[in-house]
Design a protein around this motif. Structure first.
Motif, PDB file in Angstrom:
ATOM      1  N   ALA A 298       4.586   0.324   5.404  1.00 17.08           N
ATOM      2  CA  ALA A 298       3.526  -0.610   4.963  1.00 17.08           C
ATOM      3  C   ALA A 298       3.730  -2.008   5.535  1.00 17.08           C
ATOM      4  CB  ALA A 298       3.448  -0.644   3.435  1.00 17.08           C
ATOM      5  N   ARG A 299       4.075  -2.090   6.811  1.00 13.08           N
ATOM      6  CA  ARG A 299       4.288  -3.380   7.475  1.00 13.08           C
ATOM      7  C   ARG A 299       3.040  -3.744   8.271  1.00 13.08           C
ATOM      8  NH1 ARG A 299      10.581  -3.223   9.654  1.00 13.08           N
ATOM      9  NH2 ARG A 299      11.500  -2.428   7.725  1.00 13.08           N
ATOM     10  N   LEU A 300       2.131  -4.429   7.614  1.00 16.42           N
ATOM     11  CA  LEU A 300       0.857  -4.760   8.247  1.00 16.42           C
ATOM     12  C   LEU A 300       1.042  -5.685   9.445  1.00 16.42           C
ATOM     13  CD1 LEU A 300      -2.208  -4.589   8.302  1.00 16.42           C
ATOM     14  CD2 LEU A 300      -2.289  -6.461   6.639  1.00 16.42           C
TER      15      LEU A 300
ATOM     16  N   ILE B 119      -5.613   4.464  12.162  1.00 19.00           N
ATOM     17  CA  ILE B 119      -6.419   4.600  10.939  1.00 19.00           C
ATOM     18  C   ILE B 119      -5.506   4.826   9.738  1.00 19.00           C
ATOM     19  CG2 ILE B 119      -8.050   6.128   9.735  1.00 19.00           C
ATOM     20  CD1 ILE B 119      -9.365   6.561  12.541  1.00 19.00           C
ATOM     21  N   ASP B 120      -4.523   5.696   9.905  1.00 20.79           N
ATOM     22  CA  ASP B 120      -3.578   5.972   8.825  1.00 20.79           C
ATOM     23  C   ASP B 120      -2.753   4.732   8.492  1.00 20.79           C
ATOM     24  OD1 ASP B 120      -2.125   8.020   7.115  1.00 20.79           O
ATOM     25  OD2 ASP B 120      -0.473   7.262   8.312  1.00 20.79           O
TER      26      ASP B 120
ATOM     27  N   CYS C 290      -1.622   0.278   4.667  1.00 16.50           N
ATOM     28  CA  CYS C 290      -1.396  -1.157   4.477  1.00 16.50           C
ATOM     29  C   CYS C 290      -2.533  -1.816   3.692  1.00 16.50           C
ATOM     30  CB  CYS C 290      -1.223  -1.839   5.836  1.00 16.50           C
ATOM     31  SG  CYS C 290       0.261  -1.330   6.729  1.00 16.50           S
ATOM     32  N   LYS C 291      -3.366  -0.989   3.033  1.00 16.47           N
ATOM     33  CA  LYS C 291      -4.458  -1.463   2.173  1.00 16.47           C
ATOM     34  C   LYS C 291      -5.557  -2.200   2.947  1.00 16.47           C
ATOM     35  CE  LYS C 291      -1.960   0.033  -1.251  1.00 16.47           C
ATOM     36  NZ  LYS C 291      -2.284   1.337  -1.873  1.00 16.47           N
TER      37      LYS C 291
ATOM     38  N   GLY D 207      -8.153   3.382  -0.749  1.00 16.78           N
ATOM     39  CA  GLY D 207      -9.347   2.537  -0.821  1.00 16.78           C
ATOM     40  C   GLY D 207     -10.229   2.891  -1.999  1.00 16.78           C
ATOM     41  N   ASN D 208     -11.523   2.976  -1.746  1.00 18.20           N
ATOM     42  CA  ASN D 208     -12.496   3.335  -2.782  1.00 18.20           C
ATOM     43  C   ASN D 208     -12.640   4.856  -2.803  1.00 18.20           C
ATOM     44  OD1 ASN D 208     -14.805   3.895  -4.301  1.00 18.20           O
ATOM     45  ND2 ASN D 208     -15.778   1.966  -3.737  1.00 18.20           N
ATOM     46  N   PRO D 209     -12.228   5.528  -3.874  1.00 16.51           N
ATOM     47  CA  PRO D 209     -12.236   6.996  -3.894  1.00 16.51           C
ATOM     48  C   PRO D 209     -13.619   7.607  -3.709  1.00 16.51           C
ATOM     49  CG  PRO D 209     -11.799   6.103  -6.096  1.00 16.51           C
ATOM     50  CD  PRO D 209     -11.704   4.965  -5.141  1.00 16.51           C
TER      51      PRO D 209
END
Length: 432
Positions: free
Chosen positions: A159-161, A187-188, A193-194, A225-227
């Motif tokens: 998770a290192r944006l 994409i992944d 990374c939100k 994200g948004n489910p």
């Protein structure tokens, strides 16, 4: 410690008596002893015996051979054996051995870097993989597409944006053309990374999307994200594929029992897709929709639910307040599925480790005990449940929980989904 030659002498003595039939378990400790003592000559004899008895292709034996040759400094044979492996586990003997082989290589080419970078990512140390990628760049070794996929995956796993953006920038500057593997990895990474919004933009630019790409974006929405966006994309994807409009280039498709076939080997949706969809339903509180999708997995798409799907359904039911049904679905899971056992033990073991680690850091935090109770309850380890409750009583840790399943959602998200995605990526990449 028994010397390698002594151990080998004992082996051949037993073999000579005629009452000893060696198998793959025989050679793992033999080769391990040779590795520790640096006895390449004895190790080669054991290698020959493994070939003679037809077990040189067994994964633990292959790993032990690579470890032995690497530890003894015979890097060429270690590398040859690795290249010939049809199946590679996440550790390849162990990462320390792999690193030792790598360090002893007189010339480190891109393939060597790729093997170790991916090994670190699969072995749960993405930071080390990213560090190795930077080292590779500093040495002037030209990166391949596989290298870049490994580097992007390392950024996503940790998770290192900031690092992910840096690697993305490097891609834009140094790769004239992107490809589906790199785009899917990006994409992944952005999803983890939100930054699902960035992932969506990248996804929209891909002209011809394969099932792994669709899955990655759907899971990005469903989990990070948004489910409801993930569910909508899933339904839209099915519509596009059935109408043959999956991209600007038309691709051959054929139907079989409700499955949508894209190319020869790719099928959409698959078990990965439904992990995301069921997680999305749990996050959005869509009980009936979740039940419907769970049913359609088998009836419409011919997909047999595995342990992860049952676990996701239990979470959905529990969050909706239907705790009895959640317990029932776990209690009635089929026990004859080979995959079920491996998923069960791996997920429970890691979930237990996570919860215990959290408790060690904050021994008075009630929610951490709740999580550990959930893990034991789902595994059916009721003696552990009773034991942990007694511990909580003695420590006076809040009220005694009822072992709901809500917190298990995070374990399924972080572990199983990422493993499946990585396995699909490796299948797509082949042996390159």
């Amino acid at each position: 410690m028994i010397h390698a030659t002594t151990m080998a002498r004992l082996y051949f003595k037993m073999l000579g008596r005629g009452d000893f039939v060696p198998n793959s378990y025989t050679y793992v400790p033999l080769l391990g002893c040779c590795a520790k003592m640096g006895c390449a000559g004895t190790g080669k004899k054991c290698h020959g015996q493994a070939v003679k008895n037809g077990v040189e292709g067994v994964l633990p034996v292959q790993n032990s051979l690579i470890h032995m040759y690497g530890s003894c400094g015979v890097v060429e044979i270690a590398r040859m054996l690795f290249d010939e492996m049809q199946q590679r586990d996440s550790v390849v003997g162990d990462l320390v051995s792999a690193r030792n082989i790598f360090v002893k290589m007189p010339e480190k080419n891109v393939a060597a870097y790729n093997i170790l970078i991916v090994g670190y990512v699969k072995g749960g140390n993405p930071g080390a993989g990213l560090k190795l990628f930077r080292n590779m760049m500093s040495k002037g070794v030209r990166a391949s597409s596989r290298t870049m996929v490994g580097a992007v995956m390392a950024c996503g796993r940790s998770a290192r944006l900031k690092d992910g953006k840096s690697v993305h920038g490097f891609l834009i500057k140094n790769f004239l053309e992107s490809n589906i593997l790199i785009d899917t990895a990006l994409i992944d990474m952005y999803s983890r990374c939100k930054r699902v919004d960035v992932a969506c933009k990248l996804f929209g630019r891909i002209e011809v999307k394969n099932p792994v790409c669709w899955n990655t974006m759907i899971l990005g929405h469903c989990i990070h994200g948004n489910p409801t966006d993930g569910i909508k994309l899933f339904e839209d994807t099915l519509g596009r594929l059935r109408s043959g409009n999956s991209g600007k280039k038309k691709r051959k498709k054929r139907k079989r029992k409700g499955l949508v076939m894209v190319e020869r080997r790719d099928v959409f949706p698959d078990e990965v897709t439904f992990v995301g969809i069921l997680c999305a339903c749990a996050r959005a509180g869509l009980l009936e929709e979740g039940r419907n999708y769970f049913s359609k997995m088998t009836s419409s798409f011919g997909i047999k639910p595995n342990f992860t799907h049952y676990w996701c359904m239990a979470n959905l039911l529990s969050e909706a307040g239907v705790v009895q049904e959640a317990e029932e679905i776990l209690r009635c899971m089929p026990q004859d599925d080979d995959m079920l056992s491996s998923y069960h033990h791996r997920t429970v073991a890691v979930g237990e480790r996570i919860a215990q680690s959290l408790i060690e850091k904050d021994p008075q935090n009630f929610s951490y005990y709740q999580l550990l109770l959930n893990v034991y309850a789902v595994a059916g380890q009721w003696e552990d449940v009773v034991r942990l409750k007694d511990v909580m009583k003695k420590k006076k840790i809040g009220r005694i929980p009822q072992c709901g399943l809500i917190d298990l959602n995070d374990i399924v998200h972080r572990l199983r989904v990422s493993d499946i995605w990585q396995e699909e990526m490796q299948i797509a990449q082949g042996s390159n």
